[in-house]
Design a protein around this motif. Structure first.
Motif, PDB file in Angstrom:
ATOM      1  N   ASN A 313       0.834  -1.199   0.000  1.00  0.00           N
ATOM      2  CA  ASN A 313       0.000   0.000   0.000  1.00  0.00           C
ATOM      3  C   ASN A 313       0.875   1.258   0.000  1.00  0.00           C
ATOM      4  O   ASN A 313       0.726   2.144   0.829  1.00  0.00           O
ATOM      5  N   CYS A 314       1.818   1.328  -0.960  1.00  0.00           N
ATOM      6  CA  CYS A 314       2.656   2.520  -1.048  1.00  0.00           C
ATOM      7  C   CYS A 314       1.948   3.573  -1.889  1.00  0.00           C
ATOM      8  O   CYS A 314       1.239   3.248  -2.847  1.00  0.00           O
ATOM      9  N   ARG A 315       2.121   4.812  -1.481  1.00  0.00           N
ATOM     10  CA  ARG A 315       1.488   5.929  -2.177  1.00  0.00           C
ATOM     11  C   ARG A 315       2.562   6.970  -2.487  1.00  0.00           C
ATOM     12  O   ARG A 315       3.272   7.389  -1.578  1.00  0.00           O
ATOM     13  N   PRO A 316       2.678   7.410  -3.751  1.00  0.00           N
ATOM     14  CA  PRO A 316       1.854   6.990  -4.878  1.00  0.00           C
ATOM     15  C   PRO A 316       2.159   5.555  -5.280  1.00  0.00           C
ATOM     16  O   PRO A 316       3.148   4.985  -4.843  1.00  0.00           O
ATOM     17  N   GLY A 317       1.300   4.996  -6.110  1.00  0.00           N
ATOM     18  CA  GLY A 317       1.474   3.630  -6.552  1.00  0.00           C
ATOM     19  C   GLY A 317       0.240   2.796  -6.316  1.00  0.00           C
ATOM     20  O   GLY A 317      -0.892   3.265  -6.495  1.00  0.00           O
TER      21      GLY A 317
END
Length: 393
Positions: A313-317
């Motif tokens: 759950n990496c952000r952005p991405g």
């Protein structure tokens, strides 16, 4: 040699639209998301009747993608790697000079640049020129470029770009110092038509079920986390294996890690596969364990192939692409135990995988070429129509 520019302006392309000269600049045509975007744009704009040139620093020896025959290729042969500062500066100056001369010969109406260091070089090479420059960001900007000098150069030069195109809202937010009117968000596109044309490939691995993963074998992609997680499941799921598509500098240490974990015989190293869709269709689910990511085109391709997802759950991405418990399961970045439990959940529940398969395919439709290419065309018209009107006054 490129054709001479007509003194009466641009010729008409099909459907009565102006025919523009467009230069796309990128380090090389190796495997990668930015390279794929460039290929899509080159195909799309050349088919629309525009004169498209692709400028690369690397030679064709490093190519993974093949350009359409209608696209003009310019090879600067200026790729250079060294750890010595003086040699780095000399090599950068050489690339800059070659790029400036190449663009002067091409005399483009528009330049589109890909990847941070190339963006900086293009902005420096086009300093004082009248044609618009669009720079694109595909990676997590907090992590790329990693060298402080390039980070500073990005901060100093990006404000001079005519437009900055980011692949996600998270990437775009990083560039708040650039006026909002000069920024656009255009996600990476896939071709559902191409994907659907390629059927399921007969799996070359011996297991009835497989977890697939795809990407550059580099530290940020988290394949070491995936190996650690899968090792905890291998004995409980003897009819499952792990399929890894991609190459990179971390492949030897990853192979060594697999041997230490006792799962070397449960991994199929597929290497770089073009196109990868047949192998993806042969798998049962897709793992995406990146520590950080700008977009995650591999995720979208996996969704288009109907694979449920386990993603960090990496952000952005991935955190901006998928909804947990809909298209797949989101887990904290860098968390091998959570990755292990998420894989266990989907590997043990065929009904849940089937439910997520339908949702994943539906989400992938948002990134199909017919939905996203018009955004690029709109940007092209916005910049070049304005330029033409201004030049005619």
């Amino acid at each position: 040699m490129p054709a001479r520019r007509s003194s009466t302006g641009n010729q008409a392309a099909p459907f009565g639209r102006p025919r523009w000269r467009i230069a796309l600049v990128i380090p090389g045509l190796g495997p990668g998301g930015a390279e794929r975007v460039l290929l899509r744009l080159a195909e799309h704009w050349s088919q629309a009747g525009h004169a498209v040139s692709v400028v690369t620093f690397e030679t064709s020896n490093t190519d993974f993608y093949r350009l359409p025959s209608a696209v003009h290729r310019v090879v600067l042969d200026a790729a250079f790697e060294t750890t010595r500062l003086r040699e780095k500066l000399r090599a950068t100056h050489n690339r800059l000079q070659k790029l400036r001369l190449s663009l002067e010969r091409l005399q483009p109406d528009l330049v589109v640049s890909f990847l941070p260091e190339t963006n900086v070089l293009v902005l420096l090479a086009t300093w004082g020129r009248r044609y618009p420059v669009v720079i694109t960001e595909h990676s997590c900007p907090q992590h790329f470029p990693t060298v402080g000098l390039w980070r500073l150069a990005r901060r100093l030069t990006y404000g001079f770009a005519t437009r900055l195109v980011s692949v996600s809202a998270g990437v775009d937010r990083y560039f708040g110092w650039i006026p909002r009117t000069h920024r656009r968000i255009i996600p990476n596109a896939i071709s559902l038509q191409e994907i659907d044309r390629i059927g399921r490939q007969e799996p070359p691995w011996p297991w009835p079920h497989a977890v697939a993963a795809m990407g550059r074998l580099e530290k940020e992609k988290g394949f070491d986390l995936l190996l650690a997680a899968f090792a905890q499941l291998a004995n409980s799921f003897p009819d499952w294996g792990l399929v890894i598509l991609g190459e990179g500098t971390q492949k030897p240490p990853l192979r060594q890690q697999a041997a230490r974990l006792g799962i070397a015989d449960r991994i199929f190293w597929a290497g770089t596969v073009n196109p990868p869709y047949g192998l993806l269709r042969a798998a049962d689910l897709f793992a995406f364990p990146s520590r950080h990511e700008g977009f995650g085109i591999a995720l979208v391709e996996a969704m288009a192939c109907g694979l449920p997802l386990v993603a960090s759950n990496c952000r952005p991405g991935p955190g901006e692409l998928i909804d947990s418990m809909q298209e797949g399961l989101l887990i904290p970045p860098g968390d091998a135990p959570s990755l292990c439990e998420a894989l266990r959940t989907l590997m043990s529940d065929a009904n849940l995988r089937a439910q997520m398969t339908r949702a994943a395919r539906k989400k992938a439709e948002q990134f199909d070429l017919p939905h996203l290419m018009p955004r690029w065309d709109q940007l092209l018209d916005e910049l070049l129509t304005t330029r033409r009107i201004t030049s005619e006054r």
